[in-house]
Design an enzyme around this catalytic site. Structure first.
Site, short mmCIF file in Angstrom:
data_model
loop_
_atom_site.label_atom_id
_atom_site.label_comp_id
_atom_site.label_asym_id
_atom_site.label_seq_id
_atom_site.Cartn_x
_atom_site.Cartn_y
_atom_site.Cartn_z
N THR A 143 0.82 -1.20 0.01
CA THR A 143 -0.20 0.01 -0.01
C THR A 143 0.76 1.21 -0.14
O THR A 143 1.60 1.31 0.82
CB THR A 143 -0.82 -0.19 1.26
OG1 THR A 143 -1.61 -1.04 1.30
CG2 THR A 143 -1.76 1.15 1.46
N SER A 144 0.49 2.20 -0.87
CA SER A 144 1.21 3.52 -0.98
C SER A 144 2.90 3.18 -1.10
O SER A 144 3.03 2.78 -2.37
CB SER A 144 0.82 4.33 0.54
OG SER A 144 1.13 5.81 0.50
#
Ligand SMILES: *[C@@H]1O[C@H](CO)[C@@H](O)[C@H](O)[C@H]1NC(C)=O
Ligand SMILES: *[C@@H]1O[C@H](CO)[C@@H](O)[C@H](O)[C@H]1NC(C)=O
Length: 300
Positions: A143-144
């Site tokens: 994520t990210s």
């Protein structure tokens, strides 16, 4: 009986000592401190399910900035899913202050280049050997900042990973630092101003592992249309990159389906190995979809 138990526990302690490490405890997040060459100080945490499959698969699950292996372990669905399907989860932990991943240096953007990507690939190699895991079932997600690293690992270690799922990242090489900075923030990319053709972005991937001509991981990419941290244009650039790598026509996707996999999301399939899911109205936090991830990785 008692003697046998004692002997058994003595032997397992001795075995662990011989290997120079504490054996990971099934059913709890454990740190592996010695796993061969680790060019960077990224931490290696592993979850071995209590119900480990024979010849298990491996998922590498990579945290966001300010995150940690522990936070991603608690906040993602993979621990529960690993008990269901018997695969091992590797949770790397970033060594950098602010704990984003290095996705900017030449080292990390090169196969065996000595950066964080190299260290994470070595965690996978250790796990493959140690658990006689199945090299055809090695996957990565994040994520990210972890999504950025997912793209970087797919680009630098196409020989290791069979599929990747990116939640709210940027494409491989987009965060490159012109001055060679390690773990550098790149505003141009974050703001969605690093744009290039599918071929140009594909070449960025090819140059991370020159001469490699084997298979490449299939990719699935999620991004929110209201992402103000990593602007939505990064979704388009990521789709261009993987479409370019696989030789698909970015401008003529195979299919585009509205309200798939849920209301407001649009799934675009560029070819058998590349699909994107654009989440209308969603910001930087696109919720992970564990059950769908299992399908994409082929466990379900
Ligand atoms: C940011 O990334 C772009 C490529 O996406 C690169 O051209 C640029 O030089 C980078 N900026 C800095 C300050 O390193
Ligand atoms: C792919 O790479 C291998 C190893 O470097 C080489 O032996 C082979 O000839 C290459 N194949 C093609 C089609 O370029």
């Amino acid at each position: 009986m008692r003697l046998l138990t004692l002997l058994a526990s003595y032997l397992s302690v001795a075995a662990a000592a011989t290997l120079g490490k504490r054996a990971p405890t099934p059913g709890s997040l454990s740190q592996v401190t010695s796993f061969g060459t680790a060019p960077t100080k990224a931490g290696f945490y592993i979850y071995v399910p209590k119900k480990l499959a024979a010849s298990p698969g491996i998922i590498v699950a990579i945290h966001y900035c300010t995150g940690s292996a522990q936070a991603y372990f608690s906040g993602s669905p993979y621990k529960t899913l690993s008990e269901q399907y018997g695969f091992i989860v590797i949770y790397p932990s970033s060594p950098h202050s602010g704990t984003c991943w290095d996705v900017s240096s030449k080292q990390t953007l090169s196969h065996e280049g000595g950066g964080d990507s190299n260290t994470i690939a070595n965690m996978v190699k250790w796990t493959l050997t140690e658990y006689k895991a199945d090299a055809t079932k090695v996957y990565v997600t994040g994520t990210s900042s972890g999504g950025m690293m997912t793209n970087v690992l797919a680009a630098t270690y196409p020989d290791v990973f069979k599929a990747g799922i990116v939640y709210s990242g940027v494409n491989a090489g987009c965060f490159v630092s012109s001055s060679g900075g390690v773990d550098a923030w790149n505003n141009t990319c974050a703001n969605g101003q690093s744009t290039a053709t599918p071929q140009a972005w594909a070449n960025v991937v090819f140059n991370m592992y020159p001469g490699y001509n084997g298979s490449r991981p299939k990719m699935q990419v999620y991004h929110g249309s209201a992402d103000s941290t990593l602007k939505p244009q990064n979704y388009q650039e990521t789709m261009k990159q993987w479409a370019g790598v696989f030789g698909y026509d970015y401008n003529k996707p195979q299919s585009t389906k509205a309200n798939d996999p849920q209301s407001g999301y649009t799934r675009t399939i560029y070819g058998p190995s590349v699909e994107g899911i654009y989440a209308q109205g969603v910001g930087h936090s696109v919720s992970m979809r564990g059950a769908d991830d299992m399908k994409f990785f082929g466990f379900a």
